[in-house]
Enzyme design. Structure first.
Site, PDB file in Angstrom:
ATOM      1  N   GLU A   1       9.550  -5.036  -5.890  1.00  0.00           N
ATOM      2  CA  GLU A   1       8.752  -5.874  -4.990  1.00  0.00           C
ATOM      3  C   GLU A   1       9.235  -7.317  -5.088  1.00  0.00           C
ATOM      4  O   GLU A   1       9.244  -7.888  -6.180  1.00  0.00           O
ATOM      5  CB  GLU A   1       7.267  -5.763  -5.353  1.00  0.00           C
ATOM      6  CG  GLU A   1       6.352  -6.759  -4.665  1.00  0.00           C
ATOM      7  CD  GLU A   1       6.451  -6.732  -3.140  1.00  0.00           C
ATOM      8  OE1 GLU A   1       6.768  -7.791  -2.556  1.00  0.00           O
ATOM      9  OE2 GLU A   1       6.217  -5.671  -2.545  1.00  0.00           O
TER      10      GLU A   1
ATOM     11  N   VAL B   1       0.823  -1.218   0.000  1.00  0.00           N
ATOM     12  CA  VAL B   1       0.000   0.000   0.000  1.00  0.00           C
ATOM     13  C   VAL B   1       0.854   1.264   0.000  1.00  0.00           C
ATOM     14  O   VAL B   1       0.680   2.153  -0.843  1.00  0.00           O
ATOM     15  CB  VAL B   1      -0.953   0.003   1.216  1.00  0.00           C
ATOM     16  CG1 VAL B   1      -1.698   1.319   1.310  1.00  0.00           C
ATOM     17  CG2 VAL B   1      -1.944  -1.153   1.116  1.00  0.00           C
TER      18      VAL B   1
ATOM     19  N   HIS C   1     -28.676   5.973 -11.070  1.00  0.00           N
ATOM     20  CA  HIS C   1     -28.059   6.065 -12.405  1.00  0.00           C
ATOM     21  C   HIS C   1     -27.932   7.534 -12.801  1.00  0.00           C
ATOM     22  O   HIS C   1     -28.870   8.304 -12.596  1.00  0.00           O
ATOM     23  CB  HIS C   1     -28.940   5.337 -13.435  1.00  0.00           C
ATOM     24  CG  HIS C   1     -28.457   5.503 -14.847  1.00  0.00           C
ATOM     25  ND1 HIS C   1     -27.404   4.783 -15.359  1.00  0.00           N
ATOM     26  CD2 HIS C   1     -28.886   6.322 -15.857  1.00  0.00           C
ATOM     27  CE1 HIS C   1     -27.211   5.136 -16.619  1.00  0.00           C
ATOM     28  NE2 HIS C   1     -28.090   6.074 -16.946  1.00  0.00           N
TER      29      HIS C   1
END
Length: 462
Positions: free
Chosen positions: A202, A182, A439
């Site tokens: 990573e 994060v 909507h």
């Protein structure tokens, strides 16, 4: 040590971050006499060095991107650059306003606030500023600090933590971000929006590795489109200074160079030298161990927040602090369901989820008992208007409840509230499909996904 024997508080709280101040506010509300001890500023990491300032930087980055991309909406605007002094003032003004409000709340609830560095001195007392503060119960809430790796020294100049990154007075030309969780992807996202060339390193196979694999892959695709580079699946070996920056070498010999290196490999508990072990509190790797009611092995001591091995999220700290206050006030309490906690990564695009991943669901229920459905935001009118791409993925136990909602796309963090209700109330797809969603909203995509999972898709193919 002077002992203020005239007062024995119902609850003495060591640490004024999310977990500590939530317990103080709720405890005082319930009639407990509360002392709150904090060595820095009340609000802790979240308010001053974490959630709030990083989101302010990300929003500034979003404005920069919108200025660059305004022509696609028919708006003529020019992007002239980032004024970091002004960005930091905006960020600090947000923090300052919230900090003043929190101070006012604590004063209005008549919480006895003590500024100073406290230390647990017995199972029912904390020493601070030369005084012994006595309590019937003590809550440990001393939080966390950025972690590093053995041999990797954070100097605050070229090799920095998230604390330093929040105070940078310039936009770095290039940055390596060590860690694709994060913290790492949020800073990578903000810096890219500011104009920095970013590479994430990573060691695991995916960015945001604790999320559903589909979410990770969607984020990786979006980051590639944005020009954010990343190297996955190989661990860090070493970092060394170059003439004007840092060189990072990975375990396979691959190297990367940049102006700065951000170490974003997570946060570790603040517990050393605070008297916890001396008072017999059970610990593991610096974390304080608790049961489901946040009670330690010492009956008069509880612990919450980043200090305990639960999810390191401010809202988890709030919930745990409230739970302790209510338990001590004699209310019936329910343990936190950590799977039911909403998680949001506020990069561009956002990653949001609640519940369990598809892989975990298959592990628990069996592969043949799990149904997964993906609803593409391309079919959502408001997402089209915003020009954002992504998906909502639902994980369901066959003929049963939805046990995971995983979302990628701009503003998906704002949709996690309904997702939390769906998971925590064990809703069936047909029940959510009956609800009418406004909507055009992005929230409508949640309804559409459940319509499709219930076998009656509207704006989606069978």
């Amino acid at each position: 040590m002077a002992n203020d024997a005239s007062t024995v508080f119902d609850l003495v709280i060591l640490g004024g971050g999310s977990g500590g101040y939530a317990a103080a506010l709720r405890g005082a509300q319930l009639g407990l006499d509360v002392a709150l001890i904090e060595k820095g500023k009340v609000g802790g990491t979240c308010l001053h060095n974490g959630c709030i300032p990083t989101k302010a930087l990300l929003h500034a980055g979003e404005i920069a991107d919108q200025a660059r991309e305004s022509a696609q909406f028919g708006v003529k605007a020019t992007f002239e650059g980032i004024d970091m002094e002004a960005v930091n003032k905006y960020k600090d003004d947000v923090i300052s306003g919230l900090y003043k409000g929190l101070q006012g709340l604590i004063a209005s609830r008549k919480v006895h606030y003590i500024e100073g560095e406290g230390k647990l001195s017995s199972p029912t007392s904390v020493d601070v500023n030369g005084q012994r503060i006595q309590g019937r119960h003590v809550l440990l809430a001393t939080g966390s600090v950025p972690k590093s790796l053995p041999g990797l020294e954070i100097d605050g100049n070229r090799i920095i933590s998230s604390d330093h990154a929040l105070k940078l007075d310039r936009v770095p030309k290039s940055a390596i971000v060590l860690g694709g969780g994060v913290i790492g992807v949020e800073f990578a996202s903000a810096w890219k929006s500011f104009g920095t060339e970013v590479t994430i390193v990573e060691g695991l196979k995916h960015l945001v590795p604790v999320e559903d694999e589909n979410s990770s892959k969607l984020l990786e695709r979006a980051f590639r489109k944005r020009g954010i580079k990343f190297n996955l699946g190989t661990f860090f070996d070493k970092a060394e200074y170059t003439q004007d920056g840092v060189r990072v070498t990975l375990a396979d010999g691959k190297t990367f160079e940049a102006e700065i290196l951000l170490v974003a490999i997570g946060r570790g508990p603040v517990s050393q030298g605070l008297g916890y072990e001396e008072q017999g509190v059970a610990m593991d790797r610096g974390y304080v161990l608790v049961d489901e009611y946040m009670q330690t092995n010492v009956p008069t001591i509880s612990a919450v927040g980043d200090l305990v091995p639960t999810l390191q999220l401010a809202h988890v700290g709030f919930a745990e602090g409230i739970l302790v206050a209510e338990r001590l006030a004699g209310l019936k309490t329910v343990p936190v369901d950590y799977d039911g906690v909403p998680k949001v990564t506020y990069c561009h695009p956002e990653v949001a989820s609640v519940g369990i991943t598809e892989a975990k669901a298959k592990e628990i229920y069996g592969a043949d008992k799990v149904v997964a459905l993906k609803y593409n935001l391309a079919g959502n009118g408001k997402s089209k208007i915003l020009k954002t791409a992504g998906e909502i993925k639902l994980v369901q136990v066959k003929d049963g409840a939805v046990v995971g909602v995983h979302m990628v796309g701009d503003r998906m963090g704002e949709q996690v509230g309904e997702a939390q209700l769906i998971y925590n109330w064990e809703a069936l797809p047909a029940e959510v499909a009956q609800l009418i969603h406004a909507h055009p909203t992005q929230n409508e995509a949640m309804g559409e996904a459940h319509l499709a999972l219930a076998g009656k898709p509207l704006h989606a193919h069978d």
